[in-house]
Design an enzyme around this catalytic site. Structure first.
Site, PDB file in Angstrom:
ATOM      1  N   SER A 179       6.356   9.514  -8.323  1.00 15.23           N
ATOM      2  CA  SER A 179       6.431   8.897  -6.995  1.00 15.23           C
ATOM      3  C   SER A 179       6.725   7.412  -7.150  1.00 15.23           C
ATOM      4  CB  SER A 179       5.089   9.057  -6.279  1.00 15.23           C
ATOM      5  OG  SER A 179       5.059   8.275  -5.101  1.00 15.23           O
ATOM      6  N   TYR A 207      -4.163   7.929  -6.124  1.00 18.69           N
ATOM      7  CA  TYR A 207      -2.892   8.669  -6.012  1.00 18.69           C
ATOM      8  C   TYR A 207      -1.798   7.980  -6.838  1.00 18.69           C
ATOM      9  CZ  TYR A 207       1.414  10.700  -4.379  1.00 18.69           C
ATOM     10  OH  TYR A 207       2.652  11.308  -4.360  1.00 18.69           O
TER      11      TYR A 207
END
Ligand code: NDP
Ligand code: 8X3
Length: 252
Positions: free
Chosen positions: A139, A152
């Site tokens: 990501s 995250y």
């Protein structure tokens, strides 16, 4: 014989779109996820195009991962591409307000789960050799910090470094490793992150043009089909209407 792709998190978002893209490209599919009904629906949709094997799997469970791999039917054993896509974000709030359980769930899924599947499939990928691929879904959050990303983003930084480190060890095997790092994409991601807040999801993706799941599926398919001698180490993909922002400054 057609090539075989093994996709984790195939019940939604990037994983489901990738299943459709690889089917259109003539690859046989091994599709995993926890929601069995969705896997069955996808199998029913795609089985007329290509052979499809489905397996209910929680990637956090190392023994279950090993069992799914050990029980692959003969025609689905020689995996050419592993798409480590299963993952999630939780708790989009300051770190000091997060339940510890949510941090554990992200680490268990995005780090331990990805490692579990990679470890179980490395022998078969190495046997496939030249042209085999491990495509890890990282990501932008793995590289760029932002408020509420805490664990995250850190799990996705792991995905990037693990991908690079794997490359070092696999250099003589022919197996490629790529970290695909998407920016904002409209999937069920924000619904999961907010524990079901559809309005929050609609707000995030509204009045702009996010990536679609199919955009990332196209990149995954492209990377898996590159000539054997090319390795994309990292592919960061953002919507045109997304970019970085200024540093935050606390003022009196
Ligand atoms: P979705 O929520 O639409 O899909 C997530 C998929 O992961 C589902 O198929 C889900 O399947 C699966 N999954 C989650 N936990 C587990 C588990 N424990 N075991 C097995 N499968 C699991 O989100 P996306 O498609 O957006 O997310 C896919 C990946 O892309 C994730 O790794 C995410 O972090 C990453 N990503 C997403 C971005 C975005 O903006 N959407 C941007 C950058 C990266 P099931 O619930 O059936 O198990
Ligand atoms: C998902 C992208 O920016 O929502 O990995 O964290 S972001």
């Amino acid at each position: 014989m057609s090539k075989i792709v093994f996709i984790t998190g195939a019940t939604s978002g990037f994983g489901r779109a990738a299943a459709r893209r690889f089917a259109a490209g003539g690859w046989s599919l091994v599709l995993c996820g926890r929601r069995v009904e969705r896997l069955q629906e996808l199998q029913n949709e795609l089985r007329e195009q290509v052979p499809v094997h489905i397996a209910a799997l929680d990637v956090r469970d190392a023994a279950a991962v090993q069992q799914v791999v050990a029980e692959l039917p003969e025609d689905f054993r020689q995996i050419h591409a592993l798409i480590n896509n299963a993952g999630l974000a939780l708790a989009p709030m300051p770190a000091q307000k997060v339940d510890l359980a949510d941090w554990h769930t992200m680490i268990d899924t995005n780090v331990t789960g990805l490692v579990n599947v990679t470890h179980a499939l490395l022998p078969t990928l190495i046997k496939t050799g030249a042209g085999a691929s491990i495509i890890n879904i990282g990501s932008t959050a793995g590289q760029w910090p932002y408020p509420g990303s805490h664990v995250y983003g850190a799990t996705k930084a792991f995905v990037q470094q693990f991908s690079y480190n794997l490359r070092c060890d696999l250099i003589a095997t022919g197996v490629r490793v790529t970290d695909i790092a998407p920016g904002m994409a409209e999937t069920e991601f924000t619904l999961v992150r907010t524990k079901g807040d559809q309005a929050a999801s609609d707000r995030l993706y509204g009045d702009t043009t996010p990536l679609a799941a199919e955009d990332i599926a196209e990149q995954i398919f492209y990377v898996a089909n590159l000539p054997d001698h090319i390795n994309f180490n990292r592919l960061e993909v953002m919507p045109t209407r997304q970019a970085w922002s200024a540093f935050a400054v606390d003022r009196d």
